[in-house]
Design a protein around this motif. Structure first.
Motif, PDB file in Angstrom:
ATOM      1  N   VAL A  72       0.843  -1.212   0.000  1.00 56.69           N
ATOM      2  CA  VAL A  72       0.000   0.000   0.000  1.00 56.69           C
ATOM      3  C   VAL A  72       0.874   1.255   0.000  1.00 56.69           C
ATOM      4  N   ARG A  73       1.934   1.254   0.884  1.00 52.80           N
ATOM      5  CA  ARG A  73       2.789   2.447   0.990  1.00 52.80           C
ATOM      6  C   ARG A  73       3.438   2.795  -0.339  1.00 52.80           C
ATOM      7  N   THR A  74       3.846   1.715  -1.078  1.00 53.24           N
ATOM      8  CA  THR A  74       4.533   1.999  -2.335  1.00 53.24           C
ATOM      9  C   THR A  74       3.561   2.267  -3.474  1.00 53.24           C
ATOM     10  N   SER A  75       2.466   1.437  -3.562  1.00 51.99           N
ATOM     11  CA  SER A  75       1.564   1.597  -4.716  1.00 51.99           C
ATOM     12  C   SER A  75       0.589   2.750  -4.535  1.00 51.99           C
ATOM     13  N   ALA A  76       0.113   2.939  -3.327  1.00 48.19           N
ATOM     14  CA  ALA A  76      -0.869   4.014  -3.100  1.00 48.19           C
ATOM     15  C   ALA A  76      -0.536   4.755  -1.819  1.00 48.19           C
ATOM     16  N   PRO A  77       0.544   5.540  -1.853  1.00 48.54           N
ATOM     17  CA  PRO A  77       0.979   6.195  -0.597  1.00 48.54           C
ATOM     18  C   PRO A  77      -0.095   7.119  -0.047  1.00 48.54           C
ATOM     19  N   GLY A  78      -0.258   7.022   1.251  1.00 51.49           N
ATOM     20  CA  GLY A  78      -1.235   7.908   1.892  1.00 51.49           C
ATOM     21  C   GLY A  78      -2.581   7.244   2.074  1.00 51.49           C
ATOM     22  N   VAL A  79      -2.864   6.173   1.318  1.00 49.26           N
ATOM     23  CA  VAL A  79      -4.175   5.519   1.496  1.00 49.26           C
ATOM     24  C   VAL A  79      -4.178   4.809   2.854  1.00 49.26           C
ATOM     25  N   PRO A  80      -5.144   5.160   3.722  1.00 47.42           N
ATOM     26  CA  PRO A  80      -5.130   4.601   5.067  1.00 47.42           C
ATOM     27  C   PRO A  80      -5.475   3.105   5.074  1.00 47.42           C
ATOM     28  N   VAL A  81      -4.851   2.407   5.980  1.00 47.63           N
ATOM     29  CA  VAL A  81      -5.108   0.958   6.123  1.00 47.63           C
ATOM     30  C   VAL A  81      -5.663   0.709   7.519  1.00 47.63           C
ATOM     31  N   ILE A  82      -6.813  -0.004   7.567  1.00 48.42           N
ATOM     32  CA  ILE A  82      -7.396  -0.397   8.857  1.00 48.42           C
ATOM     33  C   ILE A  82      -7.307  -1.932   8.928  1.00 48.42           C
ATOM     34  N   VAL A  83      -6.742  -2.400  10.004  1.00 46.45           N
ATOM     35  CA  VAL A  83      -6.580  -3.854  10.145  1.00 46.45           C
ATOM     36  C   VAL A  83      -7.772  -4.410  10.927  1.00 46.45           C
ATOM     37  N   VAL A  84      -8.363  -5.449  10.335  1.00 52.17           N
ATOM     38  CA  VAL A  84      -9.493  -6.132  11.005  1.00 52.17           C
ATOM     39  C   VAL A  84      -8.990  -7.522  11.360  1.00 52.17           C
ATOM     40  N   THR A  85      -9.152  -7.869  12.637  1.00 56.12           N
ATOM     41  CA  THR A  85      -8.551  -9.137  13.076  1.00 56.12           C
ATOM     42  C   THR A  85      -9.461  -9.863  14.056  1.00 56.12           C
ATOM     43  N   GLY A  86      -9.285 -11.224  14.052  1.00 59.40           N
ATOM     44  CA  GLY A  86     -10.108 -12.030  14.970  1.00 59.40           C
ATOM     45  C   GLY A  86      -9.641 -11.879  16.399  1.00 59.40           C
ATOM     46  N   ALA A  87      -8.317 -11.838  16.583  1.00 58.28           N
ATOM     47  CA  ALA A  87      -7.781 -11.719  17.942  1.00 58.28           C
ATOM     48  C   ALA A  87      -6.577 -10.795  17.898  1.00 58.28           C
ATOM     49  N   LEU A  88      -6.327 -10.193  19.011  1.00 57.66           N
ATOM     50  CA  LEU A  88      -5.252  -9.202  19.007  1.00 57.66           C
ATOM     51  C   LEU A  88      -4.664  -9.050  20.396  1.00 57.66           C
ATOM     52  N   ASP A  89      -3.359  -8.937  20.434  1.00 57.53           N
ATOM     53  CA  ASP A  89      -2.758  -8.574  21.725  1.00 57.53           C
ATOM     54  C   ASP A  89      -2.113  -7.215  21.598  1.00 57.53           C
ATOM     55  N   ASP A  90      -1.772  -6.657  22.746  1.00 54.29           N
ATOM     56  CA  ASP A  90      -1.281  -5.269  22.765  1.00 54.29           C
ATOM     57  C   ASP A  90      -0.012  -5.094  21.948  1.00 54.29           C
ATOM     58  N   ASP A  91       0.881  -6.051  22.018  1.00 58.24           N
ATOM     59  CA  ASP A  91       2.149  -5.881  21.299  1.00 58.24           C
ATOM     60  C   ASP A  91       1.939  -5.831  19.808  1.00 58.24           C
ATOM     61  N   THR A  92       1.071  -6.780  19.332  1.00 59.88           N
ATOM     62  CA  THR A  92       0.795  -6.792  17.902  1.00 59.88           C
ATOM     63  C   THR A  92       0.198  -5.461  17.480  1.00 59.88           C
ATOM     64  N   ALA A  93      -0.768  -4.986  18.238  1.00 61.36           N
ATOM     65  CA  ALA A  93      -1.435  -3.716  17.921  1.00 61.36           C
ATOM     66  C   ALA A  93      -0.423  -2.575  17.850  1.00 61.36           C
ATOM     67  N   ALA A  94       0.473  -2.541  18.862  1.00 55.16           N
ATOM     68  CA  ALA A  94       1.480  -1.468  18.900  1.00 55.16           C
ATOM     69  C   ALA A  94       2.359  -1.540  17.671  1.00 55.16           C
ATOM     70  N   LEU A  96       1.557  -2.804  14.769  1.00 52.62           N
ATOM     71  CA  LEU A  96       0.790  -2.396  13.601  1.00 52.62           C
ATOM     72  C   LEU A  96       0.721  -0.864  13.494  1.00 52.62           C
ATOM     73  N   PHE A  97       0.445  -0.224  14.592  1.00 55.35           N
ATOM     74  CA  PHE A  97       0.372   1.253  14.585  1.00 55.35           C
ATOM     75  C   PHE A  97       1.702   1.866  14.175  1.00 55.35           C
ATOM     76  N   GLU A  98       2.773   1.147  14.689  1.00 51.78           N
ATOM     77  CA  GLU A  98       4.109   1.633  14.347  1.00 51.78           C
ATOM     78  C   GLU A  98       4.359   1.579  12.850  1.00 51.78           C
ATOM     79  N   GLN A  99       3.744   0.575  12.201  1.00 53.16           N
ATOM     80  CA  GLN A  99       3.945   0.440  10.754  1.00 53.16           C
ATOM     81  C   GLN A  99       3.019   1.356   9.949  1.00 53.16           C
ATOM     82  N   GLY A 100       2.259   2.183  10.655  1.00 58.52           N
ATOM     83  CA  GLY A 100       1.467   3.203   9.947  1.00 58.52           C
ATOM     84  C   GLY A 100       0.021   2.827   9.754  1.00 58.52           C
TER      85      GLY A 100
END
Lengths: 504, 147
Positions: A72-94, A96-100
């Motif tokens: 996404v960053r390379t092909s469509a820079p700036g297009v926001p990405v929202i991650v939808v997930t079945g399960a999540l822990d805090d580290d993974t979330a952090a 993901l946010f770090e990756q934009g």
């Protein structure tokens, strides 16, 4: 799909979940065009269509979320990405946010999805706007710099101490060096700076920053060389015009003075002539009585010539005097003093005509001319200067008698031409007047061709007096004539006299 | 016949009037300016029934002379005819303002003068004019002769 629909790329391998996401968005009132992808190729294709948002499942077989984000960053820079997930822990979330990633949602808590999409898309729009505004600002700054640089005026921005902050090339060219710059910086607004043949107008003004209203000052030198030249020309023209105006006024004053002197002279001379004329005519009358008593017919005949010529001389004097006074002021009476119509006495035109005919009779008899009078009995009296009106009748009558055919006739008529208009007419059966001459009748000293060639005595003053007197009474004068058929002169006089005329 | 005072600075005019009036049987006394006329009437008691007064004269002009005569009870009622070479209605009005009984324009004919003099002597000064302010016993010299 309408153009307003959000274009949503859903990275998801399970159709049920795609459906779930679409339902959640619709529930939240978002109209979307959803493109499900489950491979990098599909993702790349979907991204090339410039989507508004990417919703990515955290665990799609064969795809890693990190790779999806990179794509996404390379092909469509700036297009926001929202991650939808079945399960999540805090580290993974952090991580993901770090990756934009814009947001992270749990599949079983999709109620927040609509809000998250709105926020992500809104944020992106804001970011885009900021980018645009930064670019626009830079462009405008460039334009401003260019404006200043290419301005035909010299512009300098200086510190209060006079050190230059910024200036355009014109300013630097005028300043020449640091010394020159200090000189320009010290010049007050409104002063002029000369550089060779060019002249500049100095404008000096305080320039403020956020805190200090006099943080700096600007100096602008405007080229006014051309204006100065035009101004100088205008001043020269104005001075010339004033000079001409003064000369015209002086000429006018001189002419008026001359005219006044002329009128005074004519007045005085006419008055002075009256006294000896009184003696000439008076003694003539005594001699006449005396010769009558002696029965000296030859003497009486000789005397009558003397008397006739004395009377003619008197008529000339009266005409000169009338003309001098009437021309000096159209509303003047024969005394030379202005009079209002109301002050003029009522004059019986028929009576005046009778008296004039008595005076004219001897001259008419000498030429064998008969005079007829057809007068209107109901003629109202006219507010007029009797002396002037008498001259009008005598002058018109004298002309008619002089120019009538030998042994011909002169006809007088008076009539009421309107409720307040008295008309007087005199007609002869004589030589008439050529149409060229008709226009010039009444001009001082003008005499018709026929009058001159036939040696009819006259001065060219009579009709000038008539014209001035009739005009002075607010009346009208008209001539009708055909050569060989005689002439008819018509005078119309308002019963109430001339209207008061505004002062010239 | 009457005593007539002629006041004019032009001697030929004076003679002309005198010749005409004496031929009619009047007694004519001539002076050449207004001051002399006032002296003749007020100081010398020259018998006078009518004054013929020129308008433009040296020393004292006709209007001033007329006013002077009107201001004195002895001559306030004396008939005065003014003569003038200026001959305009305004001049006639000014003469009347000064108290003149009539106005004769120059050039005049001796016959005019004769007629005007006869009329003036017949008319005398009517009561209600300028003379009305003057007590009856204070009219001009020989005023009684004029009737």
């Amino acid at each position: 799909m309408s153009p307003d629909d959000l274009r949503v790329v859903v990275v998801e391998d399970r159709p049920a979940d795609v459906e779930l996401i679409g339902a959640a968005l619709r529930r939240d009132g978002l109209e979307t065009a959803t493109v499900p992808v489950d491979s990098y190729e599909q993702l790349a294709a979907a991204l090339s269509a410039a989507p508004d948002v990417v919703l990515a499942d955290h665990n799609v077989p064969g795809m890693s979320i990190s790779q999806v984000l990179r794509t996404v960053r390379t092909s469509a820079p700036g297009v926001p990405v929202i991650v939808v997930t079945g399960a999540l822990d805090d580290d993974t979330a952090a991580a993901l946010f770090e990756q934009g990633v814009s947001d992270v949602l749990l599949k079983d808590r999709l109620a927040r999805l609509g809000q998250a999409v709105r926020t992500a898309v809104g944020t992106r729009h804001l970011e885009q706007a900021v980018v645009v505004s930064h670019a626009e600002q830079a462009r405008i700054e460039g334009l401003l710099a260019s404006l200043v640089q290419h301005s035909p005026s010299a512009i300098g921005l200086l510190h209060p101490g006079g050190e230059e902050i910024f200036s355009n090339t014109r300013f630097r060219a005028l300043a020449k060096d640091g010394h020159g710059r200090s000189r320009l910086a010290a010049m007050p607004s409104g002063s002029e700076h000369a550089d060779g043949d060019e002249v500049f107008l100095v404008t000096r003004f305080a320039v403020s920053d956020d805190t200090d209203p006099t943080a700096a000052f600007g100096v602008i030198l405007t080229d006014i060389t051309q204006q100065k030249a035009v101004q100088a020309q205008l001043r020269a023209t104005q001075a010339e015009l004033q000079q001409q105006s003064r000369e015209l006024r002086r000429h006018n004053d001189e002419l008026q003075e001359l005219d006044r002197l002329k009128s005074d002279l004519v007045n005085t001379v006419s008055h002075e002539l009256r006294t000896p004329l009184t003696s000439i005519l008076g003694y003539g009358e005594l001699i006449e009585d005396h010769l009558h008593d002696l029965g000296d017919e030859t003497g009486l005949q000789l005397l009558s010539t003397l008397q006739r010529n004395s009377a003619r001389l008197l008529g000339l004097v009266e005409n000169l005097l009338q003309l001098a006074t009437a021309e000096h002021s159209p509303t003047a009476t024969s005394s030379g003093r202005p009079a209002e119509a109301g002050q003029r006495p009522d004059v019986d035109v028929n009576q005046l005509l009778l008296e004039a005919c008595c005076v004219l009779l001897p001259a008419a008899q000498r030429r064998g001319v008969t005079m007829e009078r057809h007068v209107a009995a109901d003629l109202p009296p006219v507010a007029a200067d009797a002396g002037q009106l008498e001259r009008v009748l005598l002058n018109l009558g004298s002309n008619a008698v002089k120019f009538a055919a030998a042994n011909g006739r002169v006809v007088w008529r008076t009539r009421l031409a309107g409720p307040d208009l008295v008309e007087l007419e005199v007609e002869d059966d004589g030589v008439g007047i050529a149409s060229d001459d008709l226009e010039r009748l009444g001009h001082r000293f003008f005499r018709t061709e026929s009058a001159r060639t036939n040696h009819v005595p006259g001065t060219g003053l009579g009709l000038a007096v008539v014209r001035a007197a009739v005009a002075g009474h607010g009346g009208e004068l008209a001539f009708a004539s055909q050569p060989g058929c005689g002439t008819r002169v018509t005078v119309r006089l308002p019963v109430r006299g001339a209207l008061p005329q505004p002062p010239p | 016949m009457a005593n007539i005072l002629v006041v004019d600075d032009d001697e030929d005019i004076c003679d002309l009037i005198r010749l005409k009036l004496t031929s009619m049987g009047h007694d004519v006394h001539v002076v050449h300016d207004g001051a002399a006329a006032v002296t003749a009437l007020h100081d010398q008691g020259v018998p006078t029934d009518l004054v013929l007064l020129d308008g433009m004269m040296p020393v004292m002009d006709g209007e001033t002379t007329c006013r002077t005569l009107r201001a004195d009870p002895r001559t306030a009622g004396l008939p005065v005819l003014m003569l003038s070479a200026r001959g305009t209605p305004q001049d006639a009005l000014r003469g009347r303002d000064a108290g003149a009984d009539g106005y004769i324009m120059k050039p005049f004919s001796p016959r005019d003068i004769a007629a005007q003099v006869v009329l003036a002597l017949e008319r005398g000064r009517t009561p209600g004019g300028t003379a009305s302010a003057v007590p009856a016993e204070a009219t001009g010299p020989r005023a009684g002769d004029r009737r």
